[in-house]
Write a protein that holds these residues in place. Structure first.
Motif, PDB file in Angstrom:
ATOM      1  N   THR A   1       1.452  19.200  15.406  1.00 18.21           N
ATOM      2  CA  THR A   1       0.188  18.268  16.278  1.00 18.21           C
ATOM      3  C   THR A   1      -0.354  17.296  15.505  1.00 18.21           C
ATOM      4  N   LYS A   2      -1.437  16.576  15.996  1.00 18.69           N
ATOM      5  CA  LYS A   2      -2.133  15.574  15.248  1.00 18.69           C
ATOM      6  C   LYS A   2      -3.539  16.325  14.728  1.00 18.69           C
ATOM      7  N   VAL A   3      -3.609  17.667  15.166  1.00 17.94           N
ATOM      8  CA  VAL A   3      -4.962  18.116  14.822  1.00 17.94           C
ATOM      9  C   VAL A   3      -4.444  19.632  13.781  1.00 17.94           C
ATOM     10  N   ASP A   4      -5.458  20.028  13.272  1.00 13.11           N
ATOM     11  CA  ASP A   4      -5.066  21.273  12.400  1.00 13.11           C
ATOM     12  C   ASP A   4      -5.208  22.756  13.154  1.00 13.11           C
TER      13      ASP A   4
ATOM     14  N   ARG B   1      -7.012  30.529  29.315  1.00 10.60           N
ATOM     15  CA  ARG B   1      -8.084  29.563  29.001  1.00 10.60           C
ATOM     16  C   ARG B   1      -7.659  28.248  29.369  1.00 10.60           C
ATOM     17  N   LYS B   2      -6.398  28.064  29.595  1.00  9.68           N
ATOM     18  CA  LYS B   2      -5.588  26.838  29.811  1.00  9.68           C
ATOM     19  C   LYS B   2      -5.711  25.713  28.740  1.00  9.68           C
ATOM     20  N   LEU B   3      -5.323  26.415  27.421  1.00  9.36           N
ATOM     21  CA  LEU B   3      -5.570  25.626  26.246  1.00  9.36           C
ATOM     22  C   LEU B   3      -4.219  25.033  26.136  1.00  9.36           C
TER      23      LEU B   3
ATOM     24  N   ALA C   1     -11.510  22.573  23.043  1.00  9.63           N
ATOM     25  CA  ALA C   1     -11.244  21.271  23.746  1.00  9.63           C
ATOM     26  C   ALA C   1     -10.649  20.264  22.854  1.00  9.63           C
ATOM     27  N   ASP C   2     -10.370  19.132  23.300  1.00  3.23           N
ATOM     28  CA  ASP C   2      -9.649  17.900  22.522  1.00  3.23           C
ATOM     29  C   ASP C   2     -10.924  17.626  21.353  1.00  3.23           C
ATOM     30  N   PRO C   3     -10.332  18.053  19.996  1.00  5.25           N
ATOM     31  CA  PRO C   3     -11.464  17.631  19.046  1.00  5.25           C
ATOM     32  C   PRO C   3     -11.580  16.007  18.853  1.00  5.25           C
TER      33      PRO C   3
ATOM     34  N   ASN D   1     -13.896  15.382  21.992  1.00  5.28           N
ATOM     35  CA  ASN D   1     -15.315  16.054  21.892  1.00  5.28           C
ATOM     36  C   ASN D   1     -15.502  16.870  20.685  1.00  5.28           C
ATOM     37  N   SER D   2     -16.840  16.350  20.283  1.00  4.69           N
ATOM     38  CA  SER D   2     -17.264  16.663  18.807  1.00  4.69           C
ATOM     39  C   SER D   2     -17.852  18.177  18.591  1.00  4.69           C
ATOM     40  N   ASP D   3     -17.984  18.478  19.771  1.00  3.16           N
ATOM     41  CA  ASP D   3     -18.290  19.898  20.002  1.00  3.16           C
ATOM     42  C   ASP D   3     -17.242  21.127  20.162  1.00  3.16           C
ATOM     43  N   ALA D   4     -16.050  20.490  20.016  1.00  2.00           N
ATOM     44  CA  ALA D   4     -15.184  21.525  20.106  1.00  2.00           C
ATOM     45  C   ALA D   4     -14.805  22.664  18.936  1.00  2.00           C
ATOM     46  N   GLN D   5     -14.446  24.041  19.319  1.00  2.00           N
ATOM     47  CA  GLN D   5     -14.483  24.890  18.359  1.00  2.00           C
ATOM     48  C   GLN D   5     -13.067  25.290  17.838  1.00  2.00           C
TER      49      GLN D   5
END
Length: 243
Positions: free
Chosen positions: A166-169, A196-198, A174-176, A179-183
């Motif tokens: 993917t483009k993230v690690d 959780r419908k991730l 949520a989509d980082p 959304n800066s609050d994504a964990q």
């Protein structure tokens, strides 16, 4: 073969990445620099004896579901999307062969002039001979995504790990990117992904992994050396498995 003084944890893997991953900086289609980067990573895994299956999407060229939403027949659109995956597979095959990696493209739909038909036993034989196998045209059926194709092929060839680039690690709550609050979530069960419908892979793909106890690892494809660390058994990205 040894890897940094030890043996790889996995002998056979299947790697899945989207067609959009090939766009790079060109905006549309295939960025040769991205293809070359992917090929170099795969060359290293092949060099150390990892048996590699590969599934690539076609969204960089054509996305059937999108056009179906505005009126195109869904079956027609999905068949066009399958052809796009074949184009991507041939581009990757060319890049790998220029690096000296023996590679085969196997298509779920018949295009004998440009690649082989997919046959499970032949695919396994290619892997056993050290050839990298790219599985093109999804499952060969409309309404099924390349995520589902990746799970299906991984199970069929007896892969020990399914890897989603993917483009993230990894997986986030949520989509980082928006959304800066994504964990960040380092470990998940299959059922947690579904409940959780991730947005890891589509539900059909996750259920297939669950039913066959196939572990799934999600990682950032742009992080150099990440694939090598994964096959060594290091905790890179997010692991989805039975908990």
């Amino acid at each position: 073969m040894p890897l940094d003084g030890g043996k790889p944890k996995y002998r056979r893997i299947l790697l899945k990445f989207s067609g959009e991953a090939l766009i790079g900086e060109v905006g549309y289609g295939i960025d040769p620099k991205v293809v070359q980067q992917i090929a170099l990573e795969l060359q290293e895994l092949n060099r150390i004896g990892i048996e590699i299956g590969l599934v690539v999407g076609g969204g960089n060229i054509f996305r059937g579901a999108g056009l179906a939403a505005v009126g195109m027949d869904r079956v027609t659109g999905d068949h066009m999307g399958m052809l796009a995956t074949v184009m991507n597979a041939l581009a990757l095959q060319d890049a790998l062969e220029r690096l000296g990696v023996f590679c085969r493209v196997m298509s779920a739909i018949r295009i004998n002039e440009v690649c082989e038909d997919y046959l499970r036993r032949r695919a396994i034989r290619h892997l056993e001979k050290g050839r990298l196998v790219i599985f093109a045209a999804g499952t060969g059926n409309p309404f099924f995504t390349t995520d589902t194709a990746a799970s299906l092929r991984a199970i069929e060839i007896g892969a020990e790990l399914l890897i989603k680039a993917t483009k993230v690690d990894g997986v986030y709550s949520a989509d980082p990117l928006v959304n800066s609050d994504a964990q960040f979530i380092s470990r998940l069960s299959y059922d947690q992904v579904i409940e959780r419908k991730l947005a890891v892979m589509d539900t059909t793909a996750i259920i297939m992994c669950r039913d066959h106890s196939l572990p799934l690892r999600v990682f950032d494809m742009h992080k150099a050396g990440a694939l090598t660390h994964i096959v060594k058994g290091e905790d890179v990205g997010t692991l989805v498995s039975r908990e």
